[in-house]
Scaffold this active site. Structure first.
Site, PDB file in Angstrom:
ATOM      1  N   HIS A 125     -34.149  46.250   9.780  1.00 25.80           N
ATOM      2  CA  HIS A 125     -33.029  47.163   9.547  1.00 25.80           C
ATOM      3  C   HIS A 125     -31.885  46.504   8.797  1.00 25.80           C
ATOM      4  CE1 HIS A 125     -34.759  50.451  11.770  1.00 25.80           C
ATOM      5  NE2 HIS A 125     -35.070  49.622  12.756  1.00 25.80           N
TER       6      HIS A 125
ATOM      7  N   GLU B 218     -33.557  46.868  22.779  1.00 32.40           N
ATOM      8  CA  GLU B 218     -34.339  47.884  22.068  1.00 32.40           C
ATOM      9  C   GLU B 218     -34.151  47.667  20.574  1.00 32.40           C
ATOM     10  OE1 GLU B 218     -32.856  51.504  21.298  1.00 32.40           O
ATOM     11  OE2 GLU B 218     -30.818  51.210  21.996  1.00 32.40           O
TER      12      GLU B 218
ATOM     13  N   ILE C   2     -38.391  38.734  21.505  1.00 29.96           N
ATOM     14  CA  ILE C   2     -37.128  38.074  21.856  1.00 29.96           C
ATOM     15  C   ILE C   2     -37.370  36.860  22.746  1.00 29.96           C
ATOM     16  CG2 ILE C   2     -34.960  38.405  23.135  1.00 29.96           C
ATOM     17  CD1 ILE C   2     -34.865  41.196  21.730  1.00 29.96           C
TER      18      ILE C   2
END
Lengths: 466, 503
Positions: B52, B356, B15
C-alpha cells in the site's frame, strides 16, 4: 538449430496414431515428444476395459490398447523422446524442449501436430462453495493415485458428476473396499455412457442422484462431508432440499477441457464451444502447418475415435508437407459439433443392456419378468438376444484390477480377466487378486493366476513392467 | 534449561517473522512459537498482496507511518530477501462528484502521510494506465505495488532462521505465567483432540521477553499476558483467483473509491500473472473458518465487474478467504495498530494488537520498532555474524532461456518439469522440501514453488510431489499432510508393497 519435418506433441492415443500414419506415408523425419517416462498418455492409468471395440473388435484395457500402437512404433523405430516437456511453440513452429538429458533445446519444424490431450475441470473452476480440506480429488487424479501410485484415497466416498471416469472410479473404489455413497449429477440425465451406469453403478448398488449437486464442502482438515441439494431446471439449488452426507473423500468427475496452453502460445485460435483448437476440415489450425488432433481438439468419448482423428490429421500433415494441402482456412470442422455419441435411454420399465459381444456395441432394450424375457429390441444381430438372456439369467462380468509387484519400477501392475466370471463372484475373485504377488519384470499377457477359483478365467497382466 | 530463550515471539506470520529477523541482528536467543505447520497459513498468506501507498490511513497513525516506511524500503527488501515484488502502481477509480471529493480528501491525507507521487488522472490517462478499466477518473498512486505474500513471509522467516532464530511449529500457546525474571509459556499441539495444558505433547518454554505477534489470536494472548479488555473482531474477506490469461488485462490493482472503514472490492494483479478479485468484508467470530459461500463469489464477480468487466466464470481457478484481526473500541470503531509495553501489567512483553491491513506492507518497520522498544529497556550486543541476505529458490519460470540452460547444466533436476502449469521443476520441489524451516506439508511446497497453484490445481503434479515428499522425508503415505494437522491426503496402500517399508 535442429530441424524436423513434423513434431508430434504428446505420445498418447492421438499422437501415436498420427506418428504411425506419417511414417507409413513416407514421412520419416518426425519426433514424438512425451513429458512422461513412457508412451501411452492417459491410457496408462485406464486399466479398465472397453477400449478397442471399434478398432480391433476386441475389448481391451487402456494399457493393452496403447501397447498395440507402441509395438508398431517400436517395430518401425519411429523416433520418440520421453521425459521431455515442450515449454513453448512459436507461431513460426519453433519448439522449445526441456529435459534432464538435453537441457533446453530448440527445434525448427515444418509442421506440428498438437496431441496434448485434455485436463480435468477442478473444484476451483466450478466454484464449489465451502472449505478447502484434503480429500477432494478429480476422478483422473484419483485414478492415477490408485492405479499407478498404489494409493488408497479413503473409505467413504461421494462422487460429484457422472462423467465416465467418475463412474469407472466408483466401481474401482468399491472393488477395493471403499464405500461409494452416491454419485450426484447436476443435470437431469447422466453424462457418462449408459453402459458404465449399468456395469459400474447398477452392478454394485451405487445410487445415482440426477438433478443434485454439492452445495458445500465441509471440513477444515480432511473433508468430513458435503451438503447436497436438489436443483431446479435452471440448475439452481432448491431451498429446503439440502442435506448433509458424511464422507472422507470427494471425487469430482465434472468434465474435461482440451489442453491448449501451448496452442495458444503458438497463436492458435481456440473454439469457444469445445475449448479445443479451432480447425478446418483437415484438422489444420489458423496457423499454417500446425494441426490439432484427438482430445486437444475436442474431448472425444471413445479412444478408438481419438486414434482415427490422429490418423486423419497425419494424412493432412503429410499432404501439407508435399504442398498438396491448401493452407487457407476452410470452414471449421463440421464433425466437432456432432462428435458426441448419441445417448440412448430406455423407456420406463425396460432395462438397458449394452451388448459387448461385437464392435457394434448395440444398446439393447430388454423387458423381462424375473428370468422370463418378454422383448429385446435394439439388437442388430441375433447374438443380442443371447446376450440379453445371459445377462438376465446369469450375468457375467469381467473387470480390471491391480496386483502387487516386487522389485518393479512401479509397485503395481494392471490385470484383467481373460473371460467373464459370474457377477456374484466378483468380490471372491477380487480377494484372490489381492493375494497375488508378482516379481518384476512382468510382461503384458503374463498369466498372474490361472483359472481363478475354478471359474475358467485367468488373471492376465495388461502392462509390461520392468 | 533446554527451552530457555531470551525472547519468545508468539506467532510466525509476517509480523512475527519480521520481528524475529530484526531481533536476530543482536546477540539474543530467540524462538518463534507457531501453532500451524507453516508460517503463512493465516492472515499473512490470505490477503490482496498489495503493497500500500499509505494514503488510506489517518494522519499521525502508526498505520500511516509504518505503511509509508515499509513501502519506501520494499525494493531494497525484495532484493535483500529475494521475493517477488512489483512496484506497478495502483488506481482508485471514481465516477461521481462525490467520488471526486473523496479522492481529493484521500490525496490530501496521503500527502500528509508521506505517500509519494499521488495524482488525479482523467479518463484518457486512466485508460492509458489500465486500458481495460471502466471509470471517469482516478487517483493514481505510482508507489503502490504488489508482492508475493508467501515468498515474503517465508523469506523473513528463513532469514531469521538462518541467523539463529528457532521456529517451533505445531506449538499453540495454551498458558502464560509470570515468574521471576520472565515468563513461563506452555504449549500444546494444535489440532483435533487438543491436549490440555500439561497433557501429551505439552511443552514448557521459559523466557525473559515475550512478543505477542499472534495475529488473529492477539486478543487471547494479550489476555494471557494479563492485558485485558481488547475487543478484537474478525473481518473475513473472500477472493476469487482468475486464470493467467486475464493477467495482461490488468497491469496494476484497480480499487473503487474507499469509504472510511473499507477499501472496497478490488481487482489485483499478482506477481505471477493471475488476477484476484475481492474481498468482501464480513464480521466473523469464528477465526478458523475459511469457507467461501456461493453467493459471495457471485457478489464479488458482479461488484468488481463494474470496475473491470473481464471476469468470466470459465477463468476461475480457485477461491480463498482471509480474516483480518481488527481491534475496535466500545462503539465498534476500528482502531490503529496497538504496539505497547504495559510495564504495570506485563513488563518485558511487547503486545501487538489489531495487526491487520496494512500489516504486510508495514511488517519490516514494525519489526524494527518492536526491536527498538526492547532495546530501549535492555541492551544487547550486536550480532556481527548477522547476514541480512537470503537467497530463495531459483524459479525456472522466471528465468530466461540462457538462465534456464545454465540452471539445467548445473543441476539436471531443473530439466525435469513437475508442475506443467507453473513450470516448476524437480530441482525447485526438492529445494522446497529441504526448506530451512523444516516444513513438510504439501501446501508448504506449494507456497514456496507455486507448484499446484496453476489452472489444473495439481491435477498433473500433486501425485509427483507427494511421492517426492515421501521419498525425501521418509514419510509413510498416511503421514503426508495437505496443510494442517489431521489434513492427511491418503489412507494407505491399495496393495501391500513388498519390500517397501515406508508406505
Amino acid at each position: 538449430m535442429k530441424t524436423l519435418d513434423v513434431a508430434i506433441v504428446g505420445g498418447g492415443a492421438a499422437g501415436l496414431a498420427a506418428a504411425l500414419t506419417l511414417w507409413d506415408r513416407g514421412v520419416r523425419d518426425i519426433l514424438i515428444i512425451e513429458r512422461e517416462h513412457s508412451l501411452g498418455g492417459i491410457l496408462r492409468q485406464c486399466i479398465h476395459e472397453g477400449f478397442g471395440l471399434i478398432r480391433f473388435g476386441e475389448n481391451l484395457s487402456g494399457p493393452e490398447y496403447a501397447r498395440r500402437f507402441i509395438e508398431e512404433i517400436e517395430k518401425r523405430v519411429i523416433p520418440y523422446c520421453c521425459d521431455t516437456a515442450v515449454t513453448d511453440i512459436s507461431p513460426q513452429k519453433v519448439l522449445t524442449l526441456v529435459s534432464r538429458r538435453e537441457g533446453l533445446v530448440k527445434i525448427q519444424t515444418k509442421a506440428v501436430i498438437l496431441t496434448m490431450g485434455c485436463r480435468e475441470r477442478t473444484r476451483g473452476q466450478l466454484a464449489i462453495p465451502g472449505e478447502r480440506p484434503a480429500g477432494v480429488f478429480t476422478a483422473g487424479v484419483a485414478q492415477a493415485y490408485m492405479n499407478l501410485y498404489n494409493t488408497k484415497l479413503g473409505n467413504d466416498v461421494v462422487i460429484l458428476g457422472s462423467g465416465d471416469v467418475g463412474l469407472i472410479m466408483a466401481r474401482r473404489l468399491t472393488l477395493e473396499g471403499s464405500r461409494v455413497k452416491g454419485v450426484y449429477e447436476i443435470l437431469p440425465h447422466p453424462s457418462g455412457l449408459p453402459r458404465n451406469i449399468a456395469q459400474c453403478l447398477d452392478d454394485y448398488g451405487i445410487p445415482l442422484y440426477l438433478s443434485h449437486t454439492v452445495t458445500e464442502i465441509v471440513g477444515d482438515r480432511r473433508i468430513n462431508g458435503v451438503k447436497i441439494s436438489a436443483v431446479d431446471k435452471d440448475l439452481q439449488a432448491i431451498s429446503g432440499t439440502e442435506r448433509f452426507v458424511s464422507c472422507d473423500t470427494l471425487i469430482l468427475s465434472v468434465g474435461l477441457i482440451p489442453e491448449n496452453e501451448l496452442s495458444a502460445g503458438a497463436g492458435v485460435i481456440l473454439d469457444e464451444k469445445t475449448k479445443g483448437a479451432l480447425v478446418d476440415g483437415a484438422n489444420q489450425t489458423n496457423v499454417p502447418g500446425i494441426f490439432a488432433a484427438g482430445n486437444a481438439r475436442y474431448v472425444h468419448d471413445l479412444v478408438d475415435n481419438v486414434s482415427l482423428d490422429g490418423e486423419k490429421t497425419a494424412l493432412a500433415a503429410a499432404a501439407w508437407l508435399k504442398g498438396t494441402l491448401s493452407a487457407s482456412l476452410i470452414p471449421a470442422n463440421p464433425d466437432s459439433a456432432s462428435s458426441e455419441t448419441p445417448r440412448f435411454f430406455p423407456k420406463p420399465g425396460a432395462r438397458l443392456i449394452r451388448c459387448i459381444l461385437c464392435p457394434n456395441g448395440c444398446d439393447l432394450e430388454v423387458v423381462a419378468q424375473g428370468e422370463q424375457i418378454l422383448s429385446v429390441t435394439g439388437n442388430r444381430c441375433p447374438k443380442g438376444v443371447e446376450y440379453a438372456e445371459s445377462e438376465i439369467r446369469h450375468p457375467m462380468r469381467t473387470f480390471a484390477s491391480s496386483v502387487s509387484v516386487e522389485g518393479g519400477e512401479l509397485p503395481l501392475v494392471s490385470v484383467r480377466l481373460s473371460a467373464p466370471v459370474p457377477r456374484d463372484r466378483i468380490f471372491d475373485v477380487m480377494e484372490e487378486i489381492k493375494k497375488i504377488r508378482l516379481k518384476a519384470p512382468v510382461r503384458i499377457g503374463d498369466i498372474a493366476c490361472k483359472n481363478v477359483l475354478g471359474l475358467e478365467s485367468d488373471v492376465v497382466v495388461t502392462k509390461t513392467l520392468k | 534449561m533446554d527451552n530457555y530463550y531470551d525472547i519468545i515471539i508468539i506467532g510466525g506470520g509476517v509480523i512475527g517473522s519480521a520481528v524475529a529477523r530484526e531481533l536476530a541482528r543482536y546477540q539474543v536467543k530467540i524462538a518463534v512459537l507457531e501453532k500451524n505447520l507453516d508460517v503463512c497459513y493465516e492472515t499473512s498468506g490470505r490477503n490482496s498482496a498489495v503493497v500500500h501507498g499509505g494514503f488510506a490511513y489517518d494522519e499521525g497513525s502508526l498505520k500511516a507511518r509504518f505503511c509509508v516506511e515499509g513501502n519506501r524500503e520494499m525494493d531494497a527488501a525484495a532484493k535483500e530477501l529475494d521475493f517477488a515484488f512489483l512496484r506497478c502502481g495502483k488506481v482508485l477509480v471514481g465516477n461521481t462528484d462525490e467520488d471526486m471529493e473523496q479522492l481529493k480528501k484521500t490525496m490530501i491525507q496521503g500527502e500528509k502521510n508521506g505517500s509519494r507521487g499521488l495524482r488525479l488522472v482523467d479518463e484518457a490517462e486512466l485508460h492509458r494506465l489500465v486500458p481495460a478499466v471502466v471509470g471517469k477518473f482516478a487517483m493514481f498512486s505510482p508507489a503502490s505495488g504488489i508482492l508475493d505474500p508467501f515468498e515474503f513471509t517465508v523469506a523473513l522467516a528463513e532469514n531469521a532462521c538462518q541467523n539463529g532464530v528457532r521456529y517451533y511449529f505445531d506449538h499453540e500457546v495454551s498458558a502464560i505465567e509470570r515468574e521471576s525474571g520472565g515468563y513461563k509459556i506452555t504449549t500444546r499441539p494444535e489440532g483435533p483432540g487438543e491436549t490440555p495444558a500439561g497433557g501429551k505433547g505439552s511443552e514448557v518454554f521459559r523466557c525473559r521477553w515475550v512478543v505477542n505477534a499472534a495475529g488473529l489470536n492477539c486478543g487471547v494472548i494479550s489476555h494471557m499476558l494479563g492485558i485485558k479488555g481488547y475487543r478484537v473482531i474478525g473481518s473475513k474477506g473472500d477472493y476469487l483467483i482468475l486464470d493467467k490469461k486475464t493477467g495482461p488485462l490488468l497491469p496494476m490493482p484497480v480499487y473503487p473509491v474507499p469509504s472510511n472503514t473499507y477499501m472496497g472490492i478490488h481487482v489485483t494483479n499478482t506477481t505471477s500473472g493471475n488476477v484476484t478479485v475481492g474481498p468482501n468484508a464480513e464480521l466473523v467470530t469464528d477465526f478458523a473458518y475459511y469457507g467461501v459461500p456461493r453467493e459471495n463469489m457471485d457478489y464479488l464477480a458482479e461488484s468488481a465487474s463494474r470496475l473491470w468487466p473481464h471476469i468470466r466464470k470459465e477463468d476461475y481457478i480457485r477461491n480463498y478467504s482471509g480474516i483480518l484481526p481488527k481491534w475496535v473500541d466500545e462503539n465498534g470503531k476500528i482502531q490503529d495498530f496497538k504496539i505497547e509495553i504495559r510495564e504495570e501489567l506485563a513488563p518485558r512483553a511487547v503486545n501487538l494488537v489489531g495487526m491487520e491491513s496494512p500489516g504486510l506492507t508495514s511488517a519490516i518497520p514494525i519489526g524494527r520498532y518492536v526491536a527498538g522498544m526492547i532495546r530501549e529497556r535492555e541492551s544487547f550486543p550486536e550480532n556481527k555474524a548477522f547476514n541480512p541476505v537470503r537467497k530463495g529458490i531459483p524459479h525456472f519460470q522466471r528465468a530466461d532461456e540462457r538462465e534456464r540452460q545454465a540452471l539445467i547444466a548445473a543441476d539436471p533436476d531443473f530439466g525435469e518439469l513437475i508442475c506443467r502449469c507453473e513450470q516448476v521443476t524437480k530441482a525447485e520441489i526438492l529445494r522446497a522440501i529441504r526448506n530451512p524451516l523444516g516444513v513438510s506439508t504439501l501446501s508448504g511446497i506449494k507456497v514456496r514453488t507455486r507448484a499446484m497453484m496453476g489452472r489444473c490445481q495439481g491435477g498433473y503434479c500433486q501425485m509427483r510431489i507427494a511421492k517426492l515428499l515421501q521419498e525425501e522425508l521418509g514419510l509413510r503415505k498416511t503421514e503426508i499432510l495437505h496443510n494442517r494437522t489431521g489434513s492427511r491426503l491418503f489412507f494407505g496402500d491399495i496393495r501391500e508393497e513388498a519390500g517397501h517399508e515406508n508406505t
